[in-house]
Scaffold this motif. Structure first.
Motif, PDB file in Angstrom:
ATOM      1  N   HIS A  14       0.817  -1.213   0.000  1.00  0.00           N
ATOM      2  CA  HIS A  14       0.000   0.000   0.000  1.00  0.00           C
ATOM      3  C   HIS A  14       0.858   1.274   0.000  1.00  0.00           C
ATOM      4  N   THR A  15       1.997   1.210  -0.667  1.00  0.00           N
ATOM      5  CA  THR A  15       2.891   2.374  -0.681  1.00  0.00           C
ATOM      6  C   THR A  15       2.219   3.606  -1.292  1.00  0.00           C
ATOM      7  N   ASN A  16       1.414   3.406  -2.341  1.00  0.00           N
ATOM      8  CA  ASN A  16       0.768   4.549  -3.001  1.00  0.00           C
ATOM      9  C   ASN A  16      -0.142   5.314  -2.044  1.00  0.00           C
ATOM     10  N   VAL A  17      -1.013   4.588  -1.389  1.00  0.00           N
ATOM     11  CA  VAL A  17      -1.984   5.208  -0.492  1.00  0.00           C
ATOM     12  C   VAL A  17      -1.290   5.841   0.706  1.00  0.00           C
ATOM     13  N   LEU A  18      -0.347   5.125   1.287  1.00  0.00           N
ATOM     14  CA  LEU A  18       0.339   5.621   2.482  1.00  0.00           C
ATOM     15  C   LEU A  18       1.201   6.841   2.154  1.00  0.00           C
TER      16      LEU A  18
END
Length: 271
Positions: A14-18
């Motif tokens: 979930h790197t994008n969201v975080l």
């Protein structure tokens, strides 16, 4: 799979969201806006940061994300070129730490990590942020010194231009504040250049000098003596009362040098 591994996997997935959550949170906390380019650059950097951080939890990966270092250096350079202060960058790190701490605490609670494990996560993030902060400040200081030296040299060149007015005659108008750096520049760079011009007369015009102390006056006296040894007759113009007083105090020998009130009088004399 351990609970810590689950946290690591979640962060990597979930790197994008975080990353977006962190960037937006920092901007909202500081109540500032940045360009889309800066925003996207920050998001990309935090994506790598989070991916690297997740890997470091699962396989004990060490080191620093390359994008973090590059981003830190780029921030420092952009801040300097825009005329901003390094404090405007440094102030962003505190809310970044807080947002990271809240994020990691929420994940620790969600995945059931122990208190000491949550503290370990926060310490790891703080270590990386410290490295980023140090890189930013160090780059800013190095670039500041480099630009200062470049500007100092450019100002020295502008403060002592040699102007040819006719065959065998040139004017050296001294401009602005002549400090030790500029005086040394004149001695080391300007004098050798003058020596190549095959001059008979050099008019040294002091009317553009804002200040001069005894040390600098001694430098300029050496300038006149050196040019005389090269066979160049020196004419001095533009000595205001303050400068004339300094000349007297330094006991400069102007006996062999013609002195005129202004440049026009000197040129008329040569004609």
């Amino acid at each position: 799979m351990t609970k810590m591994s689950q946290v690591a996997a979640y962060m990597e997935e979930h790197t994008n969201v975080l990353a977006l959550e962190i960037v937006e949170g920092v901007l909202a906390s500081l109540d500032i806006s940045i360009s889309d380019e800066e925003r996207n650059s920050a998001i990309i950097m935090y994506k790598e940061f989070l991916g690297f951080f997740g890997q470091s939890l699962s396989d004990q990966k060490t080191g620093v994300p390359n994008d973090l270092l590059a981003w830190s250096k780029r921030n420092a350079e952009q801040q300097l070129l825009s005329g901003g202060r390094i404090s405007e960058i440094v102030v962003r790190y505190q809310p970044t730490r807080r947002i990271f701490n809240e994020l990691l605490t929420d994940l620790s609670s969600e995945f059931g990590l122990a208190l000491h494990e949550n503290a370990s996560l926060i310490n790891k993030v703080n270590e990386l942020l410290d490295i980023s902060l140090n890189e930013t400040v160090s780059t800013y200081e190095c670039l500041s010194e480099s630009y200062r030296q470049q500007t100092q040299q450019e100002m020295a060149e502008l403060s002592a231009p040699v102007v040819l007015v006719k065959e065998g005659v040139a004017v050296l108008p001294l401009i602005g504040i002549i400090d030790s750096y500029r005086a040394a520049y004149i001695t080391e760079k300007v004098v050798p250049y003058i020596g190549k011009l095959q001059l008979e007369y050099l008019i040294t015009d002091y009317s553009g000098i804002k200040n001069i102390d005894t040390e600098i006056a001694a430098y300029l006296n050496q300038l006149g003596e050196t040019l005389s040894l090269l066979g160049i007759k020196v004419i001095v113009t533009g000595l205001r009362p303050q400068l004339a007083q300094t000349v007297v105090e330094t006991k400069m020998n102007l006996g062999a040098i013609k002195v005129f009130g202004n440049l026009k009088q000197a040129l008329e004399y040569l004609q």
